[in-house]
Design a protein around this motif. Structure first.
Motif, PDB file in Angstrom:
ATOM      1  N   SER A  77       0.827  -1.201   0.000  1.00 52.98           N
ATOM      2  CA  SER A  77       0.000   0.000   0.000  1.00 52.98           C
ATOM      3  C   SER A  77       0.866   1.258   0.000  1.00 52.98           C
ATOM      4  CB  SER A  77      -0.924   0.002   1.221  1.00 52.98           C
ATOM      5  OG  SER A  77      -1.704   1.178   1.252  1.00 52.98           O
ATOM      6  N   ASN A  78       1.925   1.257   0.813  1.00 56.87           N
ATOM      7  CA  ASN A  78       2.825   2.410   0.882  1.00 56.87           C
ATOM      8  C   ASN A  78       3.579   2.615  -0.436  1.00 56.87           C
ATOM      9  OD1 ASN A  78       2.088   2.860   3.537  1.00 56.87           O
ATOM     10  ND2 ASN A  78       3.774   1.684   4.395  1.00 56.87           N
ATOM     11  N   GLU A  81       1.202   3.887  -3.171  1.00 53.28           N
ATOM     12  CA  GLU A  81       0.844   5.294  -2.969  1.00 53.28           C
ATOM     13  C   GLU A  81       1.945   6.209  -3.495  1.00 53.28           C
ATOM     14  OE1 GLU A  81      -0.371   8.370   0.684  1.00 53.28           O
ATOM     15  OE2 GLU A  81       0.040   6.256   1.089  1.00 53.28           O
ATOM     16  N   LYS A  82       3.196   5.864  -3.212  1.00 55.75           N
ATOM     17  CA  LYS A  82       4.317   6.673  -3.683  1.00 55.75           C
ATOM     18  C   LYS A  82       4.448   6.610  -5.203  1.00 55.75           C
ATOM     19  CE  LYS A  82       6.994   6.160   0.587  1.00 55.75           C
ATOM     20  NZ  LYS A  82       8.216   5.605   1.212  1.00 55.75           N
ATOM     21  N   ARG A  84       2.053   6.015  -7.406  1.00 56.14           N
ATOM     22  CA  ARG A  84       0.942   6.734  -8.041  1.00 56.14           C
ATOM     23  C   ARG A  84       1.183   8.247  -7.996  1.00 56.14           C
ATOM     24  NH1 ARG A  84      -2.888   2.558  -5.044  1.00 56.14           N
ATOM     25  NH2 ARG A  84      -3.119   1.008  -6.707  1.00 56.14           N
ATOM     26  N   LEU A  85       1.746   8.722  -6.892  1.00 55.11           N
ATOM     27  CA  LEU A  85       2.079  10.143  -6.788  1.00 55.11           C
ATOM     28  C   LEU A  85       3.155  10.503  -7.805  1.00 55.11           C
ATOM     29  CD1 LEU A  85       1.842  12.883  -5.414  1.00 55.11           C
ATOM     30  CD2 LEU A  85       3.496  12.086  -3.697  1.00 55.11           C
TER      31      LEU A  85
END
Length: 254
Positions: A77-78, A81-82, A84-85
């Protein structure tokens, strides 16, 4: 407790003492777990040692599975998230660089119509070479037509270099996203522990992520590289028609 309850408890206790003294256990499985007294027996086992070992081995595997599944899910998940950013940033910069050709086209128009430039102009309208449509070009009044054109050629080259640099970076991030989203989907399918094979599959996912450098494991660096002979084996099922069906357990299984 009522008198009948005390009596029932005493009788059970006597049964237990008798079995202990005679060492005549009836090990096996119950709906809630296991028994060595035969109480609530649904499936017999070969020995006390067998049923106790199987039961607690399974319980430990469940705990290990839940812990590892949580760790992998959180880590994925972490990372996602990075990524996708990062993909959003690259996409924005790539969109900005799409205007590179427009700067070159405006510079070409200025160079082809130098005679129409006049000192102090802040804007000039020229006809597009291909479409013949009017194109409004903003100018820096302190610069002449050639200098304005050169500034646009420089901006074109700058954006072109940015596009060439960002495009492969974005492609790499999108590849990572596709791979990790597939792993995330596999983890979702392995949400609950059913058999020891589920824990094996989860450990293989962890090792695969370490091999792909998404996870760090200092101990893993000292391990020998996996040999193709020990590749993850798929699940094997026999369907009612008698055919054998192979189902991959992770991204290495085919």
């Amino acid at each position: 407790m009522s008198q009948p309850d005390w009596l029932s408890l005493f009788q059970r206790w006597q049964e237990w003492l008798h079995v202990l003294a005679a060492e005549k256990f009836q090990p096996g499985w119950t709906r809630q777990g296991y028994t060595v007294m035969g109480w609530g027996l649904t499936q017999p086992a070969g020995s006390v040692q067998e049923v106790v070992d199987d039961y607690y081995t399974n319980q430990l595997a469940r705990q290990e599975f839940a812990q590892l599944h949580h760790q992998l899910s959180q880590k994925l998940s972490n990372i996602l998230e990075k990524l996708r950013l990062k993909a959003t940033v690259f996409q924005t910069r790539l969109q900005q660089s799409q205007g590179a050709d427009e700067y070159r086209e405006q510079a070409d128009l200025l160079m082809a119509h130098l005679h129409e430039w006049k000192p102090g102009l802040t804007e000039i309208t020229l006809l597009d070479f291909v479409t013949g449509q009017p194109v409004n070009i903003s100018l820096e009044p302190e610069k002449n037509a050639v200098q304005n054109a050169q500034a646009r050629y420089k901006q074109h080259q700058k954006l072109k270099r940015a596009r060439q640099a960002i495009a492969p970076l974005l492609a790499e991030v999108e590849t990572d996203l596709a791979y990790l989203e597939q792993v995330e989907s596999t983890l979702a399918e392995l949400a609950t522990y059913q058999t020891s094979e589920d824990l094996d599959a989860l450990e293989e996912i962890r090792d695969e992520l370490i091999q792909q450098h998404y996870l760090e494991d200092p101990e893993y660096r000292d391990r020998p590289s996996p040999n193709q002979d020990f590749a993850s084996q798929p699940y094997r099922y026999i369907i009612p028609s008698g055919l054998e069906v192979l189902v991959g357990r992770n991204n290495r299984s085919k």
